[in-house]
Design an enzyme around this catalytic site. Sequence first.
Site, PDB file in Angstrom:
ATOM      1  N   LYS A 154       1.499  -3.727   6.202  1.00  0.00           N
ATOM      2  CA  LYS A 154       1.903  -3.311   4.855  1.00  0.00           C
ATOM      3  C   LYS A 154       3.403  -3.007   4.777  1.00  0.00           C
ATOM      4  O   LYS A 154       4.020  -3.208   3.732  1.00  0.00           O
ATOM      5  CB  LYS A 154       1.050  -2.128   4.384  1.00  0.00           C
ATOM      6  CG  LYS A 154      -0.419  -2.507   4.168  1.00  0.00           C
ATOM      7  CD  LYS A 154      -0.567  -3.614   3.107  1.00  0.00           C
ATOM      8  CE  LYS A 154      -1.967  -4.157   2.998  1.00  0.00           C
ATOM      9  NZ  LYS A 154      -2.095  -5.228   1.990  1.00  0.00           N
ATOM     10  N   TYR A 178      -2.834  -2.420  10.267  1.00  0.00           N
ATOM     11  CA  TYR A 178      -2.752  -2.370   8.804  1.00  0.00           C
ATOM     12  C   TYR A 178      -1.380  -1.850   8.357  1.00  0.00           C
ATOM     13  O   TYR A 178      -0.733  -2.448   7.492  1.00  0.00           O
ATOM     14  CB  TYR A 178      -3.863  -1.462   8.280  1.00  0.00           C
ATOM     15  CG  TYR A 178      -3.939  -1.398   6.773  1.00  0.00           C
ATOM     16  CD1 TYR A 178      -4.524  -2.423   6.046  1.00  0.00           C
ATOM     17  CD2 TYR A 178      -3.418  -0.309   6.069  1.00  0.00           C
ATOM     18  CE1 TYR A 178      -4.600  -2.373   4.658  1.00  0.00           C
ATOM     19  CE2 TYR A 178      -3.498  -0.249   4.691  1.00  0.00           C
ATOM     20  CZ  TYR A 178      -4.086  -1.278   3.988  1.00  0.00           C
ATOM     21  OH  TYR A 178      -4.156  -1.225   2.617  1.00  0.00           O
ATOM     22  N   SER A 194       0.880  -1.172   0.000  1.00  0.00           N
ATOM     23  CA  SER A 194       0.000   0.000   0.000  1.00  0.00           C
ATOM     24  C   SER A 194       0.913   1.217   0.000  1.00  0.00           C
ATOM     25  O   SER A 194       2.095   1.124   0.332  1.00  0.00           O
ATOM     26  CB  SER A 194      -0.841  -0.006   1.282  1.00  0.00           C
ATOM     27  OG  SER A 194      -1.420   1.254   1.512  1.00  0.00           O
TER      28      SER A 194
HETATM   29  N1  LIG Z   1      -8.710   0.170  -1.566  1.00  0.00           N
HETATM   30  C1  LIG Z   1      -7.614   0.876  -1.358  1.00  0.00           C
HETATM   31  O1  LIG Z   1      -7.641   2.126  -1.444  1.00  0.00           O
HETATM   32  C2  LIG Z   1      -6.304   0.187  -1.052  1.00  0.00           C
HETATM   33  C3  LIG Z   1      -5.160   1.002  -0.877  1.00  0.00           C
HETATM   34  C4  LIG Z   1      -3.951   0.383  -0.598  1.00  0.00           C
HETATM   35  C5  LIG Z   1      -3.867  -1.006  -0.529  1.00  0.00           C
HETATM   36  N2  LIG Z   1      -4.963  -1.761  -0.703  1.00  0.00           N
HETATM   37  C6  LIG Z   1      -4.810  -3.233  -0.610  1.00  0.00           C
HETATM   38  O2  LIG Z   1      -5.446  -3.872  -1.693  1.00  0.00           O
HETATM   39  C7  LIG Z   1      -5.874  -5.172  -1.302  1.00  0.00           C
HETATM   40  C8  LIG Z   1      -7.333  -5.356  -1.675  1.00  0.00           C
HETATM   41  O3  LIG Z   1      -8.108  -4.423  -0.938  1.00  0.00           O
HETATM   42  P1  LIG Z   1      -9.506  -3.850  -1.435  1.00  0.00           P
HETATM   43  O4  LIG Z   1      -9.487  -2.414  -1.124  1.00  0.00           O
HETATM   44  O5  LIG Z   1      -9.782  -4.308  -2.799  1.00  0.00           O
HETATM   45  O6  LIG Z   1     -10.469  -4.534  -0.355  1.00  0.00           O
HETATM   46  P2  LIG Z   1     -11.901  -5.242  -0.481  1.00  0.00           P
HETATM   47  O7  LIG Z   1     -12.374  -5.325   0.933  1.00  0.00           O
HETATM   48  O8  LIG Z   1     -12.761  -4.604  -1.494  1.00  0.00           O
HETATM   49  O9  LIG Z   1     -11.528  -6.700  -1.010  1.00  0.00           O
HETATM   50  C9  LIG Z   1     -10.784  -7.598  -0.236  1.00  0.00           C
HETATM   51  C10 LIG Z   1     -11.237  -9.020  -0.554  1.00  0.00           C
HETATM   52  O10 LIG Z   1     -10.434  -9.897   0.264  1.00  0.00           O
HETATM   53  C11 LIG Z   1     -11.297 -10.877   0.790  1.00  0.00           C
HETATM   54  N3  LIG Z   1     -10.773 -11.425   2.034  1.00  0.00           N
HETATM   55  C12 LIG Z   1     -10.833 -10.873   3.279  1.00  0.00           C
HETATM   56  N4  LIG Z   1     -10.309 -11.732   4.177  1.00  0.00           N
HETATM   57  C13 LIG Z   1      -9.924 -12.827   3.486  1.00  0.00           C
HETATM   58  C14 LIG Z   1      -9.337 -14.060   3.861  1.00  0.00           C
HETATM   59  N5  LIG Z   1      -9.057 -14.338   5.143  1.00  0.00           N
HETATM   60  N6  LIG Z   1      -9.057 -14.961   2.903  1.00  0.00           N
HETATM   61  C15 LIG Z   1      -9.374 -14.700   1.608  1.00  0.00           C
HETATM   62  N7  LIG Z   1      -9.945 -13.567   1.200  1.00  0.00           N
HETATM   63  C16 LIG Z   1     -10.215 -12.642   2.135  1.00  0.00           C
HETATM   64  C17 LIG Z   1     -12.637 -10.178   1.014  1.00  0.00           C
HETATM   65  O11 LIG Z   1     -13.693 -11.125   1.100  1.00  0.00           O
HETATM   66  C18 LIG Z   1     -12.713  -9.267  -0.199  1.00  0.00           C
HETATM   67  O12 LIG Z   1     -13.410  -9.887  -1.262  1.00  0.00           O
HETATM   68  C19 LIG Z   1      -5.617  -5.269   0.209  1.00  0.00           C
HETATM   69  O13 LIG Z   1      -4.406  -5.975   0.432  1.00  0.00           O
HETATM   70  C20 LIG Z   1      -5.468  -3.831   0.622  1.00  0.00           C
HETATM   71  O14 LIG Z   1      -4.676  -3.671   1.759  1.00  0.00           O
HETATM   72  C21 LIG Z   1      -6.202  -1.202  -0.941  1.00  0.00           C
END
Ligand SMILES: NC(=O)c1ccc[n+]([C@@H]2O[C@H](COP(=O)([O-])OP(=O)(O)OC[C@H]3O[C@@H](n4cnc5c(N)ncnc54)[C@H](O)[C@@H]3O)[C@@H](O)[C@H]2O)c1
Length: 282
Positions: free
Chosen positions: A163, A159, A146
């Site tokens: 990360k 978190y 992230s």
């Molecule tokens: N959205 C953002 O702005 C953002 C920014 C930086 C990093 N990220 C990273 O991107 C990645 C995806 O995040 P997102 O924003 O798409 O989140 P999201 O919540 O939309 O999707 C995450 C998915 O992971 C699944 N999940 C949760 N726990 C799980 C488990 N134990 N086993 C398997 N699947 C599981 C959930 O069911 C969900 O479908 C994460 O690693 C997050 O830290 C997101």
Amino acid sequence: MSADEVFRGGVAVVTGAGSGIGEGIARRAAALGMKLVLADIASDRIEAVAADIRAQGGEALPVQTDVSDSSALDRLADAAYDAYGEVTLLVNNAGIEMLGHVWEIPAATWDKALTINVLGVIHSVRAFAPRMLAAGKQAWIANLGSIGSFGMMPVQTPYIVSKHAVLSFSECLALEMELIGAPITVSCVLPGPVATRIFTDAPAGNNPSTVDKHRAIMAGMLKDHGLTPLQAGEIILDGIARGDFWVPTHPEMAEQAAAARAAYLTGEHRPKLAEEARAILA
Ligand SMILES: NC(=O)c1ccc[n+]([C@@H]2O[C@H](COP(=O)([O-])OP(=O)(O)OC[C@H]3O[C@@H](n4cnc5c(N)ncnc54)[C@H](O)[C@@H]3O)[C@@H](O)[C@H]2O)c1
């Protein structure tokens, strides 16, 4: 090379593929003609994504997987290789946010965040890498860090810790691949804001009032200013295909965060609350 040249006809495994960035990566990979193995703890979501991909003429296998269970990741690797053979691209994307003061988050909730976000990535690589290495062909592993991999954010401490760990794990993994001369390119994806459910779904500590405003501001910021998951998926696959280690979705934001981190480290400064963070937390 373009993502199309690199990935067309390959096999991609994406964890957390039922929503958000993982779903965006999966849909983009399917549009590039990859066969998809979709892993998520939420089976209804990956079944829906798989059905859509198939309806558009693609191939997709949903495999319900809890990435916090290392044996489930071994079963995921077996399912992927049994269904489609050699894996070209492994994206360790599943991750959760978590909100609360350090001392207000119960032990089991701390364990959940670190197990999903850190051990989930590590055990996925442990489960897949031997077969990727045995294939002896060019392949890619991308882990979701992230922009927070460079930063500090109180009240999101589990978190941020996770990360930073994903970034350092990815760095050491890249060096190990170099050490053994493996044709596996490792990337660390550094998303900025992407409009997903991550803050809405984030577990909180046992004092919800600490986090209510924080959750609402962060969820609203992603909704109003984030990229769509599909936009993020396209940017991310392009970066991985170029062979970049750092794959930001918002390059300018990542550059600023990296410069701020570098200045902080070389100046040996004390941690200091940024004005934006103070505004969210006040
Ligand atoms: N959205 C953002 O702005 C953002 C920014 C930086 C990093 N990220 C990273 O991107 C990645 C995806 O995040 P997102 O924003 O798409 O989140 P999201 O919540 O939309 O999707 C995450 C998915 O992971 C699944 N999940 C949760 N726990 C799980 C488990 N134990 N086993 C398997 N699947 C599981 C959930 O069911 C969900 O479908 C994460 O690693 C997050 O830290 C997101």
